[in-house]
Scaffold this motif. Structure first.
Motif, PDB file in Angstrom:
ATOM      1  N   VAL A  43       0.862  -1.207  -0.009  1.00  0.00           N
ATOM      2  CA  VAL A  43      -0.069  -0.184  -0.143  1.00  0.00           C
ATOM      3  C   VAL A  43       0.793   1.205   0.068  1.00  0.00           C
ATOM      4  N   GLY A  44       0.743   2.030  -0.977  1.00  0.00           N
ATOM      5  CA  GLY A  44       1.820   3.115  -1.149  1.00  0.00           C
ATOM      6  C   GLY A  44       2.790   2.737  -2.254  1.00  0.00           C
ATOM      7  N   GLY A  45       2.760   3.857  -3.304  1.00  0.00           N
ATOM      8  CA  GLY A  45       3.690   3.973  -4.432  1.00  0.00           C
ATOM      9  C   GLY A  45       4.801   4.809  -4.274  1.00  0.00           C
ATOM     10  N   ALA A  48       9.444   3.735  -0.653  1.00  0.00           N
ATOM     11  CA  ALA A  48       9.163   2.581   0.072  1.00  0.00           C
ATOM     12  C   ALA A  48       8.361   1.456  -0.738  1.00  0.00           C
ATOM     13  N   GLY A  49       7.428   1.811  -1.268  1.00  0.00           N
ATOM     14  CA  GLY A  49       6.527   0.854  -1.823  1.00  0.00           C
ATOM     15  C   GLY A  49       6.815   0.508  -3.324  1.00  0.00           C
ATOM     16  N   LEU A  50       7.558   1.179  -3.857  1.00  0.00           N
ATOM     17  CA  LEU A  50       8.233   0.777  -5.255  1.00  0.00           C
ATOM     18  C   LEU A  50       9.201  -0.097  -5.010  1.00  0.00           C
ATOM     19  N   ARG A  68      -2.651   5.856  -3.993  1.00  0.00           N
ATOM     20  CA  ARG A  68      -4.018   6.611  -4.349  1.00  0.00           C
ATOM     21  C   ARG A  68      -3.686   8.156  -4.956  1.00  0.00           C
ATOM     22  N   ALA A  69      -2.580   8.408  -5.202  1.00  0.00           N
ATOM     23  CA  ALA A  69      -2.220   9.659  -5.809  1.00  0.00           C
ATOM     24  C   ALA A  69      -1.081   9.210  -6.956  1.00  0.00           C
ATOM     25  N   LEU A  70       0.139   9.933  -6.622  1.00  0.00           N
ATOM     26  CA  LEU A  70       1.110   9.780  -7.678  1.00  0.00           C
ATOM     27  C   LEU A  70       2.303   8.751  -7.260  1.00  0.00           C
ATOM     28  N   THR A 192       3.150  24.721   1.356  1.00  0.00           N
ATOM     29  CA  THR A 192       3.665  23.867   2.056  1.00  0.00           C
ATOM     30  C   THR A 192       4.699  23.018   1.004  1.00  0.00           C
ATOM     31  N   ASN A 193       5.467  21.945   1.270  1.00  0.00           N
ATOM     32  CA  ASN A 193       6.419  21.381   0.032  1.00  0.00           C
ATOM     33  C   ASN A 193       5.257  20.622  -0.891  1.00  0.00           C
ATOM     34  N   GLU A 194       3.932  20.584  -0.494  1.00  0.00           N
ATOM     35  CA  GLU A 194       2.899  19.873  -1.511  1.00  0.00           C
ATOM     36  C   GLU A 194       2.754  20.914  -2.510  1.00  0.00           C
ATOM     37  N   GLY A 300       7.084  20.090  10.537  1.00  0.00           N
ATOM     38  CA  GLY A 300       7.054  18.496  10.835  1.00  0.00           C
ATOM     39  C   GLY A 300       5.907  17.736   9.828  1.00  0.00           C
ATOM     40  N   ARG A 301       6.005  16.464   9.941  1.00  0.00           N
ATOM     41  CA  ARG A 301       5.311  15.595   9.242  1.00  0.00           C
ATOM     42  C   ARG A 301       4.467  14.752   9.912  1.00  0.00           C
ATOM     43  N   ILE A 302       3.157  14.339   9.512  1.00  0.00           N
ATOM     44  CA  ILE A 302       2.467  13.437  10.161  1.00  0.00           C
ATOM     45  C   ILE A 302       2.203  12.234   9.300  1.00  0.00           C
ATOM     46  N   ALA A 339       6.855   0.010   6.199  1.00  0.00           N
ATOM     47  CA  ALA A 339       8.172   0.568   5.700  1.00  0.00           C
ATOM     48  C   ALA A 339       8.132   2.082   5.352  1.00  0.00           C
ATOM     49  N   GLY A 340       9.249   2.692   5.718  1.00  0.00           N
ATOM     50  CA  GLY A 340       9.185   4.283   5.130  1.00  0.00           C
ATOM     51  C   GLY A 340       8.762   5.073   6.306  1.00  0.00           C
ATOM     52  N   ASP A 341       8.359   6.352   5.794  1.00  0.00           N
ATOM     53  CA  ASP A 341       7.977   7.290   6.639  1.00  0.00           C
ATOM     54  C   ASP A 341       6.673   7.145   7.611  1.00  0.00           C
ATOM     55  N   THR A 351      16.304   5.732   3.656  1.00  0.00           N
ATOM     56  CA  THR A 351      15.729   4.673   4.805  1.00  0.00           C
ATOM     57  C   THR A 351      14.437   3.797   4.387  1.00  0.00           C
ATOM     58  N   ALA A 352      13.708   4.591   3.575  1.00  0.00           N
ATOM     59  CA  ALA A 352      12.360   4.036   2.937  1.00  0.00           C
ATOM     60  C   ALA A 352      12.761   2.972   2.131  1.00  0.00           C
ATOM     61  N   ASP A 353      13.838   2.945   1.162  1.00  0.00           N
ATOM     62  CA  ASP A 353      14.112   1.984   0.619  1.00  0.00           C
ATOM     63  C   ASP A 353      14.822   0.853   1.421  1.00  0.00           C
ATOM     64  N   THR A 380      21.450  17.460   5.097  1.00  0.00           N
ATOM     65  CA  THR A 380      20.588  18.685   4.863  1.00  0.00           C
ATOM     66  C   THR A 380      21.461  19.448   3.736  1.00  0.00           C
ATOM     67  N   TYR A 381      20.689  19.813   2.545  1.00  0.00           N
ATOM     68  CA  TYR A 381      21.389  20.024   1.394  1.00  0.00           C
ATOM     69  C   TYR A 381      21.459  21.658   1.564  1.00  0.00           C
ATOM     70  N   THR A 382      21.681  22.174   2.555  1.00  0.00           N
ATOM     71  CA  THR A 382      22.208  23.699   2.447  1.00  0.00           C
ATOM     72  C   THR A 382      23.274  23.858   1.895  1.00  0.00           C
TER      73      THR A 382
HETATM   74  C1  LIG Z   1      10.674  18.919   0.717  1.00  0.00           C
HETATM   75  C2  LIG Z   1      11.190  17.761   1.067  1.00  0.00           C
HETATM   76  C3  LIG Z   1      12.851  17.400   0.692  1.00  0.00           C
HETATM   77  C4  LIG Z   1      13.014  16.081   0.900  1.00  0.00           C
HETATM   78  N1  LIG Z   1      14.326  15.787   0.694  1.00  0.00           N
HETATM   79  C5  LIG Z   1      15.214  14.934   0.849  1.00  0.00           C
HETATM   80  C6  LIG Z   1      16.259  14.466   0.401  1.00  0.00           C
HETATM   81  O1  LIG Z   1      17.074  15.154   0.200  1.00  0.00           O
HETATM   82  N2  LIG Z   1      16.847  13.052   0.920  1.00  0.00           N
HETATM   83  C7  LIG Z   1      15.991  12.083   1.442  1.00  0.00           C
HETATM   84  O2  LIG Z   1      16.677  10.998   1.657  1.00  0.00           O
HETATM   85  N3  LIG Z   1      14.692  12.466   1.705  1.00  0.00           N
HETATM   86  C8  LIG Z   1      14.241  13.637   1.496  1.00  0.00           C
HETATM   87  N4  LIG Z   1      12.752  13.892   2.001  1.00  0.00           N
HETATM   88  C9  LIG Z   1      11.980  12.969   2.607  1.00  0.00           C
HETATM   89  C10 LIG Z   1      11.707  11.571   1.516  1.00  0.00           C
HETATM   90  O3  LIG Z   1      10.933  12.411   0.546  1.00  0.00           O
HETATM   91  C11 LIG Z   1      10.652  10.658   2.097  1.00  0.00           C
HETATM   92  O4  LIG Z   1      11.208  10.316   3.231  1.00  0.00           O
HETATM   93  C12 LIG Z   1      10.272   9.635   1.328  1.00  0.00           C
HETATM   94  O5  LIG Z   1       9.596  10.190   0.073  1.00  0.00           O
HETATM   95  C13 LIG Z   1       9.583   8.500   2.169  1.00  0.00           C
HETATM   96  O6  LIG Z   1       9.168   7.700   1.192  1.00  0.00           O
HETATM   97  P1  LIG Z   1       7.811   6.659   1.572  1.00  0.00           P
HETATM   98  O7  LIG Z   1       7.538   5.678   0.545  1.00  0.00           O
HETATM   99  O8  LIG Z   1       7.743   6.158   2.949  1.00  0.00           O
HETATM  100  O9  LIG Z   1       6.597   7.779   1.611  1.00  0.00           O
HETATM  101  P2  LIG Z   1       5.931   8.554   0.731  1.00  0.00           P
HETATM  102  O10 LIG Z   1       7.028   9.026  -0.477  1.00  0.00           O
HETATM  103  O11 LIG Z   1       5.203   9.710   1.220  1.00  0.00           O
HETATM  104  O12 LIG Z   1       5.117   7.655  -0.429  1.00  0.00           O
HETATM  105  C14 LIG Z   1       3.715   7.253   0.265  1.00  0.00           C
HETATM  106  C15 LIG Z   1       2.717   6.686  -0.918  1.00  0.00           C
HETATM  107  O13 LIG Z   1       1.701   6.280  -0.257  1.00  0.00           O
HETATM  108  C16 LIG Z   1       0.404   6.870  -0.792  1.00  0.00           C
HETATM  109  N5  LIG Z   1      -0.610   6.695  -0.149  1.00  0.00           N
HETATM  110  C17 LIG Z   1      -1.077   7.042   0.994  1.00  0.00           C
HETATM  111  N6  LIG Z   1      -1.964   6.621   1.694  1.00  0.00           N
HETATM  112  C18 LIG Z   1      -2.370   5.777   0.811  1.00  0.00           C
HETATM  113  C19 LIG Z   1      -3.753   4.585   0.672  1.00  0.00           C
HETATM  114  N7  LIG Z   1      -4.525   4.817   1.734  1.00  0.00           N
HETATM  115  N8  LIG Z   1      -3.932   3.967  -0.299  1.00  0.00           N
HETATM  116  C20 LIG Z   1      -2.787   4.122  -1.298  1.00  0.00           C
HETATM  117  N9  LIG Z   1      -1.707   4.935  -1.336  1.00  0.00           N
HETATM  118  C21 LIG Z   1      -1.721   5.638  -0.330  1.00  0.00           C
HETATM  119  C22 LIG Z   1       0.761   8.439  -1.016  1.00  0.00           C
HETATM  120  O14 LIG Z   1      -0.120   8.960  -1.959  1.00  0.00           O
HETATM  121  C23 LIG Z   1       2.413   8.414  -1.438  1.00  0.00           C
HETATM  122  O15 LIG Z   1       2.410   8.227  -2.890  1.00  0.00           O
HETATM  123  C24 LIG Z   1      12.446  15.112   1.634  1.00  0.00           C
HETATM  124  C25 LIG Z   1      11.116  15.609   1.972  1.00  0.00           C
HETATM  125  C26 LIG Z   1      10.614  16.654   1.447  1.00  0.00           C
HETATM  126  C27 LIG Z   1       9.098  17.071   2.202  1.00  0.00           C
END
Ligand SMILES: Cc1cc2nc3c(=O)[nH]c(=O)nc-3n(C[C@H](O)[C@H](O)[C@H](O)COP(=O)(O)OP(=O)(O)OC[C@H]3O[C@@H](n4cnc5c(N)ncnc54)[C@H](O)[C@@H]3O)c2cc1C
Length: 506
Positions: A43-45, A48-50, A68-70, A192-194, A300-302, A339-341, A351-353, A380-382
């Motif tokens: 669940v989630g692409g 981590a999901g990919l 559900r989204a991208l 936001t970042n979105e 922060g992130r939830i 797995a992942g965030d 870490t998601a990977d 942090t890429y400052t």
């Molecule tokens: C501005 C910004 C910059 C960043 N820069 C870095 C960086 O430089 N280096 C780094 O390592 N990390 C960076 N990160 C963090 C990184 O993007 C995340 O840690 C990573 O994307 C987490 O991957 P994930 O697969 O766990 O979750 P996500 O990438 O959030 O993917 C989760 C997916 O699950 C889908 N989903 C959610 N609920 C459902 C549901 N009920 N059914 C189906 N699908 C669902 C969502 O649509 C989403 O596509 C950054 C984050 C931000 C916000």
């Protein structure tokens, strides 16, 4: 979320956006007919999901992935990739403005073309989206379902009414930005970042709320594009997790670049007046109001847990910390892993990977891999970048581990001098009386690249004594690491051959 209406924040539907969408959410896509039961449903692409889906298919499993989204998740669409793309362009502008430091002249006045920078970002994002494309995933043998998943039992879930049965599942639904509860913020509109990467127009004045990695990276990039930027952080330093000297150095750089640093400061109220946003800021001894055109929050992130019906699947979770997993990434339901965030403290793409690989191995191969065995670096890429791996000194002290630190300032590193990139240091901590690396912080233009050498050394249990023998190409900034290792070898108090023989005999 209230879209910021005062700025152009609707992503243009150009060829790059069309390509990205065609790759990660193609129009006209029809979900496949589900198998009677999958070995694994993901669940989630996002990253981590990919990774989970690809790893499972490579093991010969039947796999479904629900998004559900991208596809590509936060990292590709609104995180790592777009942020790093615009950081690169903003750095170029910073260098052009200081061309004379490099014995050069910018041809004519430096004029910032923000729309072009954002177009470049979209081009890069579209290109990288090919890797995360639905076509690729589907060709690899994954059944991809576009739609929102929620659990309907301990071994079933539903995607818009279609039932998927599974032997095992990995939940990788990621996280989203948390909105600070500041009166008036939602009504005034904020970024936001979105949606910040949808901008096509540079805000003239920007307030960034939050001094973590996201806030710091964005504040510097937008300031370098020419936005008058203020950053408010409710703590005494930016990047509060990092070592104090690294965080202090960043504050100094920000101040030099013209970012208004407001540390120990809280944004308490927002109101609209005359088409601008007025934000009240409060610090212990000072109250003020800043007038800005845009507000970017990075506080922060939830975790995305609320619409999954996790209770139905007997999966334990918390609205703030996400899905509860053990060290093998198992939830309370033995069939379901995460797995992942959505379940980790360390919210990074790498870490998601890594966690997805552990979850899939443990789920499908009855594996016993543990998250706690990972050595996780981050950056942090400052500019300069701030990268870290392993223990901080304060953590070592808390664990009663005696530490010895070897620090090389970048202004002593020839390549950093030649490149005009002298701000920073490489600092390596070893366990007192040994050459075992406990951790390191690197502050340097390319710290994110340099930290990988230390991570490798820690994973392979290579100590500073061996690193000192590794020939580093000269002149490179990574020579700082070799110099720190040389400092260890030259230091008094390191174990002598005699003492090591004595220890070995014992
Ligand atoms: C501005 C910004 C910059 C960043 N820069 C870095 C960086 O430089 N280096 C780094 O390592 N990390 C960076 N990160 C963090 C990184 O993007 C995340 O840690 C990573 O994307 C987490 O991957 P994930 O697969 O766990 O979750 P996500 O990438 O959030 O993917 C989760 C997916 O699950 C889908 N989903 C959610 N609920 C459902 C549901 N009920 N059914 C189906 N699908 C669902 C969502 O649509 C989403 O596509 C950054 C984050 C931000 C916000």
């Amino acid at each position: 979320m209230q879209q910021d209406s005062s700025l152009s924040a609707m992503s243009p539907s150009d060829v790059y956006e069309q390509e990205r969408m065609e790759n990660i959410r193609p129009s006209g896509w029809r979900n496949p007919k589900p198998a009677s039961r999958y070995h694994l449903v993901v669940v989630g692409g996002g990253p981590a999901g990919l990774v989970a889906a690809s790893a499972a298919v490579a093991m010969g499993a039947t796999v479904a992935l629900v998004e559900r989204a991208l596809l590509g998740g936060c990292s590709l669409n609104v995180g790592c990739i777009p942020s790093k793309a615009i950081i690169r362009t903003s750095r170029l502008y910073a260098e052009m403005r200081h061309a004379e430091h490099f014995g050069a002249q910018a041809l004519g006045e430096v004029h910032v073309d923000f729309p072009a920078a954002m177009e470049r970002m979209r081009r890069i994002r579209a290109r990288i989206s090919r890797v995360d494309s639905l076509q690729r995933l589907s060709a690899a043998g994954v059944d991809v379902f576009l739609g929102e998943a929620h659990f309907t039992g301990t071994d079933t879930l539903s995607v818009d009414g279609t039932k998927l049965r599974f032997r095992k599942a990995v939940v990788a639904t990621g996280a989203r930005p948390d909105t600070p509860s500041i009166p008036g913020l939602v009504e005034a509109g904020y970024l936001t970042n979105e949606n910040v990467f949808d901008l096509t127009e540079l805000p003239r004045r920007l307030l960034v709320i939050g001094g973590g990695p996201l806030g710091c990276e964005a504040a510097q990039a937008f300031c370098r594009f020419g936005a008058r930027t203020t950053i408010a952080q409710d703590q005494p330093l930016f990047l509060p997790k990092e070592e104090r000297d690294a965080a202090q150095l960043l504050s100094d750089v920000f101040a030099r670049e013209g970012i208004e640093d407001r540390l120990n400061t809280e944004a308490v109220k927002v109101r609209m007046e005359g088409g601008q946003k007025l934000v009240d800021l409060v610090s212990a001894d000072y109250q003020s109001t800043v007038a800005v055109d845009a507000i970017l929050t990075g506080t922060g992130r939830i975790p995305n847990v609320e619409r999954l019906d996790l209770n139905v699947a007997d999966v334990d979770c918390d609205a703030v910390t996400g899905i509860r997993v053990d060290d093998r990434l198992r939830t309370r339901n033995w069939r379901i892993f995460a797995a992942g965030d959505v379940c980790l403290d360390h919210q990074f793409t790498h870490t998601a990977d890594a966690s997805a690989r552990i979850a899939v191995h443990n789920a499908l191969a009855h594996g016993r891999r543990r998250l706690s065995t990972l050595t996780i670096p981050w950056c942090t890429y400052t500019d300069p970048e701030i990268a870290h791996v392993g223990l901080y000194v304060r953590e070592a002290r808390d664990q009663n581990i005696p530490v010895r630190t070897f620090t090389i300032p970048m202004h002593d590193v020839h390549r950093a001098i030649a490149d005009g990139e002298e701000i920073g240091f490489a600092k390596i901590h070893v366990k007192e009386g040994t050459d075992r690396i406990l951790g390191a912080t690197i502050v340097a233009r390319h710290a994110g690249e340099m930290i990988n050498e230390i991570t490798l050394a820690m994973v392979a249990r290579i100590g500073l004594r061996t690193l000192a023998q590794v020939i580093h190409t000269y002149p490179t900034q990574a020579v700082a690491i070799k110099r720190a290792a040389d400092a260890y070898v030259a230091s008094p108090g390191k174990p002598t051959i005699k003492s090591r023989l004595r220890r070995w005999a014992a």
